[in-house]
Design a protein around this motif. Structure first.
Motif, PDB file in Angstrom:
ATOM      1  N   ILE A 281     -11.820  28.510  -0.674  1.00 20.12           N
ATOM      2  CA  ILE A 281     -12.944  27.597  -0.860  1.00 20.12           C
ATOM      3  C   ILE A 281     -12.559  26.185  -0.437  1.00 20.12           C
ATOM      4  O   ILE A 281     -11.373  25.848  -0.347  1.00 20.12           O
ATOM      5  CB  ILE A 281     -13.451  27.586  -2.324  1.00 20.12           C
ATOM      6  CG1 ILE A 281     -12.323  27.188  -3.283  1.00 20.12           C
ATOM      7  CG2 ILE A 281     -14.014  28.938  -2.697  1.00 20.12           C
ATOM      8  CD1 ILE A 281     -12.775  27.125  -4.732  1.00 20.12           C
ATOM      9  N   ASN A 282     -13.571  25.370  -0.173  1.00 23.85           N
ATOM     10  CA  ASN A 282     -13.282  23.998   0.215  1.00 23.85           C
ATOM     11  C   ASN A 282     -13.499  23.060  -0.971  1.00 23.85           C
ATOM     12  O   ASN A 282     -13.988  23.468  -2.032  1.00 23.85           O
ATOM     13  CB  ASN A 282     -14.124  23.596   1.435  1.00 23.85           C
ATOM     14  CG  ASN A 282     -15.579  23.349   1.098  1.00 23.85           C
ATOM     15  OD1 ASN A 282     -16.010  23.474  -0.039  1.00 23.85           O
ATOM     16  ND2 ASN A 282     -16.350  22.995   2.111  1.00 23.85           N
ATOM     17  N   PRO A 283     -13.116  21.787  -0.849  1.00 26.28           N
ATOM     18  CA  PRO A 283     -13.197  20.857  -1.980  1.00 26.28           C
ATOM     19  C   PRO A 283     -14.592  20.701  -2.571  1.00 26.28           C
ATOM     20  O   PRO A 283     -14.734  20.533  -3.789  1.00 26.28           O
ATOM     21  CB  PRO A 283     -12.710  19.533  -1.378  1.00 26.28           C
ATOM     22  CG  PRO A 283     -11.801  19.949  -0.276  1.00 26.28           C
ATOM     23  CD  PRO A 283     -12.424  21.180   0.311  1.00 26.28           C
ATOM     24  N   VAL A 306      -5.964  30.775  -5.426  1.00 24.91           N
ATOM     25  CA  VAL A 306      -7.061  29.976  -4.879  1.00 24.91           C
ATOM     26  C   VAL A 306      -6.507  29.159  -3.721  1.00 24.91           C
ATOM     27  O   VAL A 306      -5.519  28.427  -3.885  1.00 24.91           O
ATOM     28  CB  VAL A 306      -7.676  29.038  -5.941  1.00 24.91           C
ATOM     29  CG1 VAL A 306      -8.814  28.216  -5.327  1.00 24.91           C
ATOM     30  CG2 VAL A 306      -8.171  29.829  -7.139  1.00 24.91           C
ATOM     31  N   ILE A 307      -7.111  29.290  -2.559  1.00 24.04           N
ATOM     32  CA  ILE A 307      -6.680  28.545  -1.375  1.00 24.04           C
ATOM     33  C   ILE A 307      -7.763  27.530  -1.033  1.00 24.04           C
ATOM     34  O   ILE A 307      -8.915  27.893  -0.789  1.00 24.04           O
ATOM     35  CB  ILE A 307      -6.437  29.483  -0.178  1.00 24.04           C
ATOM     36  CG1 ILE A 307      -5.399  30.541  -0.540  1.00 24.04           C
ATOM     37  CG2 ILE A 307      -5.987  28.689   1.038  1.00 24.04           C
ATOM     38  CD1 ILE A 307      -5.214  31.623   0.525  1.00 24.04           C
ATOM     39  N   SER A 308      -7.393  26.258  -1.030  1.00 22.49           N
ATOM     40  CA  SER A 308      -8.331  25.186  -0.708  1.00 22.49           C
ATOM     41  C   SER A 308      -7.924  24.546   0.605  1.00 22.49           C
ATOM     42  O   SER A 308      -6.746  24.248   0.829  1.00 22.49           O
ATOM     43  CB  SER A 308      -8.345  24.132  -1.821  1.00 22.49           C
ATOM     44  OG  SER A 308      -9.143  23.013  -1.457  1.00 22.49           O
ATOM     45  N   ALA A 309      -8.895  24.336   1.490  1.00 26.51           N
ATOM     46  CA  ALA A 309      -8.613  23.727   2.790  1.00 26.51           C
ATOM     47  C   ALA A 309      -9.855  23.009   3.291  1.00 26.51           C
ATOM     48  O   ALA A 309     -10.956  23.211   2.776  1.00 26.51           O
ATOM     49  CB  ALA A 309      -8.169  24.786   3.796  1.00 26.51           C
ATOM     50  N   LEU A 332      -3.898  26.368  -4.382  1.00 22.32           N
ATOM     51  CA  LEU A 332      -2.982  26.069  -3.285  1.00 22.32           C
ATOM     52  C   LEU A 332      -3.712  25.212  -2.263  1.00 22.32           C
ATOM     53  O   LEU A 332      -4.633  25.682  -1.589  1.00 22.32           O
ATOM     54  CB  LEU A 332      -2.481  27.363  -2.641  1.00 22.32           C
ATOM     55  CG  LEU A 332      -1.763  28.338  -3.577  1.00 22.32           C
ATOM     56  CD1 LEU A 332      -1.418  29.621  -2.847  1.00 22.32           C
ATOM     57  CD2 LEU A 332      -0.517  27.703  -4.173  1.00 22.32           C
ATOM     58  N   ASN A 333      -3.337  23.958  -2.183  1.00 22.87           N
ATOM     59  CA  ASN A 333      -3.974  23.029  -1.255  1.00 22.87           C
ATOM     60  C   ASN A 333      -3.282  23.118   0.101  1.00 22.87           C
ATOM     61  O   ASN A 333      -2.078  22.867   0.203  1.00 22.87           O
ATOM     62  CB  ASN A 333      -3.899  21.609  -1.809  1.00 22.87           C
ATOM     63  CG  ASN A 333      -4.672  21.468  -3.104  1.00 22.87           C
ATOM     64  OD1 ASN A 333      -5.856  21.195  -3.110  1.00 22.87           O
ATOM     65  ND2 ASN A 333      -3.986  21.685  -4.226  1.00 22.87           N
ATOM     66  N   SER A 334      -4.047  23.480   1.128  1.00 21.29           N
ATOM     67  CA  SER A 334      -3.487  23.688   2.465  1.00 21.29           C
ATOM     68  C   SER A 334      -3.870  22.541   3.384  1.00 21.29           C
ATOM     69  O   SER A 334      -4.995  22.035   3.336  1.00 21.29           O
ATOM     70  CB  SER A 334      -4.001  25.000   3.067  1.00 21.29           C
ATOM     71  OG  SER A 334      -3.541  26.100   2.324  1.00 21.29           O
ATOM     72  N   GLU A 339      -7.401  22.971  15.066  1.00 25.72           N
ATOM     73  CA  GLU A 339      -6.403  23.099  16.129  1.00 25.72           C
ATOM     74  C   GLU A 339      -5.103  23.740  15.653  1.00 25.72           C
ATOM     75  O   GLU A 339      -4.320  24.223  16.478  1.00 25.72           O
ATOM     76  CB  GLU A 339      -6.082  21.722  16.730  1.00 25.72           C
ATOM     77  CG  GLU A 339      -7.240  21.054  17.423  1.00 25.72           C
ATOM     78  CD  GLU A 339      -8.079  20.175  16.503  1.00 25.72           C
ATOM     79  OE1 GLU A 339      -8.754  19.268  17.006  1.00 25.72           O
ATOM     80  OE2 GLU A 339      -8.051  20.408  15.268  1.00 25.72           O
ATOM     81  N   ALA A 340      -4.851  23.716  14.349  1.00 21.82           N
ATOM     82  CA  ALA A 340      -3.584  24.233  13.834  1.00 21.82           C
ATOM     83  C   ALA A 340      -3.712  24.428  12.326  1.00 21.82           C
ATOM     84  O   ALA A 340      -3.749  23.461  11.580  1.00 21.82           O
ATOM     85  CB  ALA A 340      -2.444  23.250  14.136  1.00 21.82           C
ATOM     86  N   LEU A 341      -3.764  25.690  11.903  1.00 24.49           N
ATOM     87  CA  LEU A 341      -3.988  25.969  10.479  1.00 24.49           C
ATOM     88  C   LEU A 341      -3.424  27.358  10.143  1.00 24.49           C
ATOM     89  O   LEU A 341      -3.614  28.290  10.920  1.00 24.49           O
ATOM     90  CB  LEU A 341      -5.485  25.938  10.184  1.00 24.49           C
ATOM     91  CG  LEU A 341      -5.939  26.233   8.770  1.00 24.49           C
ATOM     92  CD1 LEU A 341      -5.633  25.041   7.865  1.00 24.49           C
ATOM     93  CD2 LEU A 341      -7.436  26.528   8.715  1.00 24.49           C
ATOM     94  N   PRO A 342      -2.708  27.468   8.986  1.00 26.02           N
ATOM     95  CA  PRO A 342      -2.277  26.419   8.058  1.00 26.02           C
ATOM     96  C   PRO A 342      -0.926  25.836   8.498  1.00 26.02           C
ATOM     97  O   PRO A 342      -0.184  26.468   9.241  1.00 26.02           O
ATOM     98  CB  PRO A 342      -2.118  27.178   6.739  1.00 26.02           C
ATOM     99  CG  PRO A 342      -1.701  28.564   7.166  1.00 26.02           C
ATOM    100  CD  PRO A 342      -2.394  28.822   8.480  1.00 26.02           C
ATOM    101  N   LEU A 343      -0.632  24.619   8.011  1.00 25.25           N
ATOM    102  CA  LEU A 343       0.611  23.950   8.381  1.00 25.25           C
ATOM    103  C   LEU A 343       1.520  23.699   7.182  1.00 25.25           C
ATOM    104  O   LEU A 343       2.734  23.845   7.261  1.00 25.25           O
ATOM    105  CB  LEU A 343       0.297  22.615   9.077  1.00 25.25           C
ATOM    106  CG  LEU A 343      -0.461  22.728  10.394  1.00 25.25           C
ATOM    107  CD1 LEU A 343      -0.950  21.359  10.847  1.00 25.25           C
ATOM    108  CD2 LEU A 343       0.411  23.367  11.470  1.00 25.25           C
TER     109      LEU A 343
END
Length: 569
Positions: A281-283, A306-309, A332-334, A339-343
């Motif tokens: 999910i996003n913020p 939970v993955i947030s990006a 987990l804040n990613s 162009e480049a994900l996840p870093l």
């Protein structure tokens, strides 16, 4: 970047993971899509499909599209809402070697038209509403040769001039044997994903098969996702990774381009019904769900990750959301970009320990680089840099532009040579991407974000020296004031000099001081920190313009224009 039709044959295709899942866990749920009749959970219904059926139907679609006249290497705009058809169709395109072009409808009509001009699609595949918009606004009229509609019936097809996907599949009479998917070189173009345009003009990012493989590996290794899990997928592209990981994608009934409008009851119902273990999910959605669930002590105990990006989530919203999770589950804040994900990533418990640094202007910690990613910081420079060399690297704790290297890093923008030269460099072996973000690496190697390069303000002081202000460090200091909901640093011209100004959006849930009193308090706050010393101009704005997807990316360019009009020299 090679075109698939010209590329050497290889062994790369995202769909090989789907085939493996169909063979190893054939009867497991692959995807479920939630629908509603009305706005209450009483009207919810679900479409479901298992891995074996998804694999078989996407095979059939791939074969039917080739029989219809599409050829490997063609580019197809895909404007289909999340549905079972979306999953079958997208995997069918990948299997056939047809390059999907994925655009965000929320970017606006003008930007959408420009995307079509640049991408030059051969095929337009969309729901009826998308086809009507295509005809109305002239999208792709110079390049599109094939029109396919998903849903809508024969009347819609007659009006739009499109062929029905159902008719194409039903009339194809293709061999029922498994489709021989295109296996291509890992660097061959697999898809074109357009950036949202929230921080500039949308650009088409060329995704290779190698990039998709790197993202799948990161989700397995760095995030620990395992076959058999169930993901609450709120972003269409990420929902495709579910079946590729042997994980079911559960798509709730919501507008993915406007998550802030989602009905929390629908999302909680989907998690409960399918006992989802993962959430992407996003913020904006973190805030929306936390505000709905925390006050009533709602719990989502099945969630293990939970993955947030997409944008940095606020500490307050993460804490509210976390009250619904088990005590050992982190958000987990990613960090990354199209162009480049996840870093890099950082868990919420570690993030909470960085708040004091952030509140005092130290930037936002976005964590450690994931496996295989190399992060470096270079001097702020607007000029292209074609060759990477180690002498470009800045030492620890020095702010500059973030540069990344890794298998998930894109090599080019589609038909944007100038943008490619500005953002890409090579070390002779691999591409390095200039993120356009500013930040620094601390002594422990953690990455700290300080905002966009374009959002810094290089002001000339009365003494003639230059003082540089960064958006995130500056704004986070002023955001600590109890009456400030959020702030935005912009540059305005005063007496011929570029001057820093901070726009303020007030917290309307509390009583606020008189304007002159608030401004004086903010001036005092500014003088207490080296990152904000010299800022003396503030303006209250009633409601910041933000991007509709994340509800967090502030359109500072619009605020700067507004602020300049308010200046009386």
């Amino acid at each position: 970047m090679s075109n698939p039709v010209e590329a050497q044959q290889g062994n790369a295709n995202l769909c090989r993971h789907l085939v493996e899942a169909a063979n190893t866990i054939p009867d497991h749920l692959a995807a479920a899509v939630q629908h509603s009749a009305g706005r209450s959970i009483d009207g919810l219904s679900y479409e479901e499909m298992d891995f074996q059926t998804l694999n078989r139907k996407s095979d059939h679609i791939a074969a039917a599209l080739i029989h219809f006249g599409l050829t490997p290497g063609m580019k197809a705009v895909l404007m289909v809402t999340p549905s079972i058809d979306f999953f079958c169709l997208t995997f069918g395109l990948f299997k056939a070697g047809i390059v999907p072009i994925l655009v965000d409808p929320g970017m606006g009509v003008k930007n959408l038209k420009q995307c079509f001009i640049e991408a030059k699609p051969d095929v337009f595949i969309g729901i009826p509403k998308a086809h009507i918009a295509r005809r109305l606004f002239g999208w792709g009229k110079r390049s599109v040769k094939h029109l396919i509609t998903v849903g809508g019936g024969r009347l819609i097809n007659t009006v739009t001039g499109a062929y029905s996907l159902d008719d194409i599949v039903n009339n194809s009479r293709v061999d029922p044997q498994p489709f021989a998917m295109q296996l291509l070189n890992e660097d061959a173009m697999a898809a074109i994903l357009f950036t949202s345009g929230s921080t500039g003009t949308p650009k088409g990012v060329v995704y290779s098969h190698k990039m998709f493989e790197a993202q799948i590996s990161a989700l397995k290794l760095d995030y620990g996702i395992k076959p058999g899990e169930r993901d609450l997928a709120t972003f269409p592209l990420f929902s495709l990774f579910g079946p590729a990981l042997g994980m079911a994608s559960i798509v709730p009934d919501m507008d993915a381009s406007k998550p802030i409008t989602a009905n929390p009851d629908f999302i909680f119902a989907a998690i409960e019904k399918y006992q989802c273990s993962n959430m992407f999910i996003n913020p904006a959605l973190i805030e929306r769900l936390g505000d709905a669930g925390s006050p009533v002590n709602h719990k989502i105990p099945s969630i293990k990750r939970v993955i947030s990006a997409g944008a940095p989530a606020t500490i307050g919203s993460i804490k509210r959301f976390s009250t619904m999770l088990n005590s050992d589950v982190e958000v987990l804040n990613s960090y990354g970009a199209t162009e480049a994900l996840p870093l890099s990533k950082i868990g919420s418990q570690s993030l909470f320990n960085t708040t004091d640094v952030t509140d005092h202007g130290g930037g936002i910690c976005v964590g450690d680089a994931i496996e295989g990613v190399v992060i470096a910081i270079i001097d702020i420079d607007e000029n292209p840099i074609s060759q990477w060399h180690e002498a470009l690297k800045l030492p620890a704790n020095q702010i500059g532009e973030i540069v990344v290297k890794g298998s998930m890093v894109s090599r080019s923008y589609y038909q944007r040579d100038t943008a490619t030269r500005a953002a890409k460099m090579t070390d002779g072996v691999a591409t390095r991407h200039r993120m356009g973000d500013l930040g620094y690496l601390d002594d422990a190697g953690l990455l700290w974000m300080c905002g966009r390069k374009a959002h810094r303000v290089d002001a000339i002081t009365a003494a003639g020296s230059m003082q540089r202000y960064y958006s995130i460090p500056t704004e986070r200091i002023f955001n600590t004031h109890p009456e400030v909901k959020r702030s935005a640093l912009v540059g305005v011209v005063v007496a011929g000099r570029l001057t820093p100004l901070v726009c303020i959006e007030l917290d309307t849930t509390i009583a606020c001081s008189k304007t002159n009193v608030l401004y004086q308090q903010l001036c005092t706050l500014a003088e207490q920190h080296s990152q904000t010393q010299g800022i003396i101009r503030f303006l209250i704005h009633p409601n910041f313009p933000v991007d509709i997807r994340h509800n967090a990316k502030i359109f500072r360019e619009k605020l700067a224009i507004w602020a300049q009009k308010q200046i009386k020299e």
